[in-house]
Design a protein around this motif. Structure first.
Motif, short mmCIF file in Angstrom:
data_model
loop_
_atom_site.label_atom_id
_atom_site.label_comp_id
_atom_site.label_asym_id
_atom_site.label_seq_id
_atom_site.Cartn_x
_atom_site.Cartn_y
_atom_site.Cartn_z
N SER A 273 -16.30 -3.39 -2.57
CA SER A 273 -15.17 -2.51 -2.29
C SER A 273 -15.41 -1.15 -2.94
O SER A 273 -15.95 -1.08 -4.04
N ASP B 72 -9.81 -2.70 -9.01
CA ASP B 72 -9.12 -3.83 -8.41
C ASP B 72 -8.44 -4.76 -9.41
O ASP B 72 -7.55 -5.52 -9.04
N THR C 249 -13.29 0.57 -4.32
CA THR C 249 -12.42 0.62 -5.50
C THR C 249 -12.63 -0.60 -6.40
O THR C 249 -11.73 -0.98 -7.15
N MET D 249 0.84 -1.18 0.00
CA MET D 249 0.00 0.00 0.00
C MET D 249 0.89 1.25 0.00
O MET D 249 1.97 1.23 0.56
N GLN D 250 0.37 2.29 -0.61
CA GLN D 250 1.15 3.49 -0.79
C GLN D 250 0.41 4.73 -0.32
O GLN D 250 -0.82 4.74 -0.27
N TYR E 115 -4.52 0.80 -7.86
CA TYR E 115 -4.81 2.23 -7.95
C TYR E 115 -3.67 2.93 -8.70
O TYR E 115 -3.91 3.75 -9.59
N GLY F 239 -3.18 3.96 1.98
CA GLY F 239 -4.22 3.03 1.57
C GLY F 239 -4.34 2.82 0.08
O GLY F 239 -5.26 2.15 -0.39
N TYR F 240 -3.43 3.40 -0.71
CA TYR F 240 -3.50 3.26 -2.16
C TYR F 240 -2.85 1.95 -2.60
O TYR F 240 -1.69 1.70 -2.32
N SER F 241 -3.62 1.15 -3.30
CA SER F 241 -3.13 -0.17 -3.73
C SER F 241 -2.30 -0.07 -5.00
O SER F 241 -2.28 0.96 -5.68
N GLU F 242 -1.65 -1.16 -5.34
CA GLU F 242 -0.91 -1.25 -6.61
C GLU F 242 -1.87 -1.08 -7.78
O GLU F 242 -1.50 -0.51 -8.81
#
Length: 172
Positions: free
Chosen positions: A80, A86, A82, A1-2, A39, A34-37
């Motif tokens: 979710s 995903d 997002t 997470m970023q 995203y 909380g930013y995923s790969e």
């Protein structure tokens, strides 16, 4: 997470630019790291296509078409916030995936059809079927195909210019 700052650094863009993309593409803003790969992958795709001279308006049009198609296909099975992001970053079966969301349709995107009637969500049934209300997944898919073809042609036309720019940049 970023974090948000990590996204900006990975994309080599300012936080103001990234914030603008979030706003214009109606992407959820997430607190903290909380930013995923996935995203990051959607943002990278947009930045790459913008670098190849695809207009942001065209990309937003494609984004809205993809999200509409995913809603018509009931692709939100996770709940979710997002869910439409995903699949971004997946690398398998690119011919079966949408360009921006990278969602796999289960058949070639430019094939003759898509398997309709699948519903992965546990939602209450509508009073009328979507087709009776003017929503048609095949019509939206055809809109997607037309816009995708235009984007692909634009990317192919820009590639020689990008190659020359990279060669030129190596000399300076």
């Amino acid at each position: 997470m970023q974090t948000f700052a990590d996204l900006a650094k990975a994309l080599n863009r300012s936080t103001v630019y990234i914030s603008g993309l979030q706003s214009r593409f109606e992407l959820p803003v997430i607190d903290g790291a909380g930013y995923s790969e996935a995203y990051l992958a959607i943002l990278q795709t947009v930045v790459h296509l913008r670098t190849l001279s695809i207009t942001e308006e065209t990309l937003r049009d494609l984004w809205h078409i993809e999200k509409k198609l995913l809603v018509l296909l009931h692709a939100d099975s996770t709940g979710s916030p997002t869910w439409f992001l995903d699949s971004c970053g997946a690398t398998t079966s690119s011919k079966r995936r949408l360009l921006l969301t990278n969602y796999e349709l289960g058949a070639e995107v430019h094939g003759k059809g898509v398997q309709l009637g699948l519903n992965f969500a546990d939602t209450a049934p509508e009073l009328f079927a979507g087709q009776e209300m003017g929503e048609d997944a095949l019509r939206v898919l055809n809109d997607y195909r037309k816009l995708h073809a235009r984007i692909t042609a634009g990317v192919k036309a820009e590639l020689p210019q990008v190659s020359e720019a990279v060669a030129w940049a190596k000399r300076i």
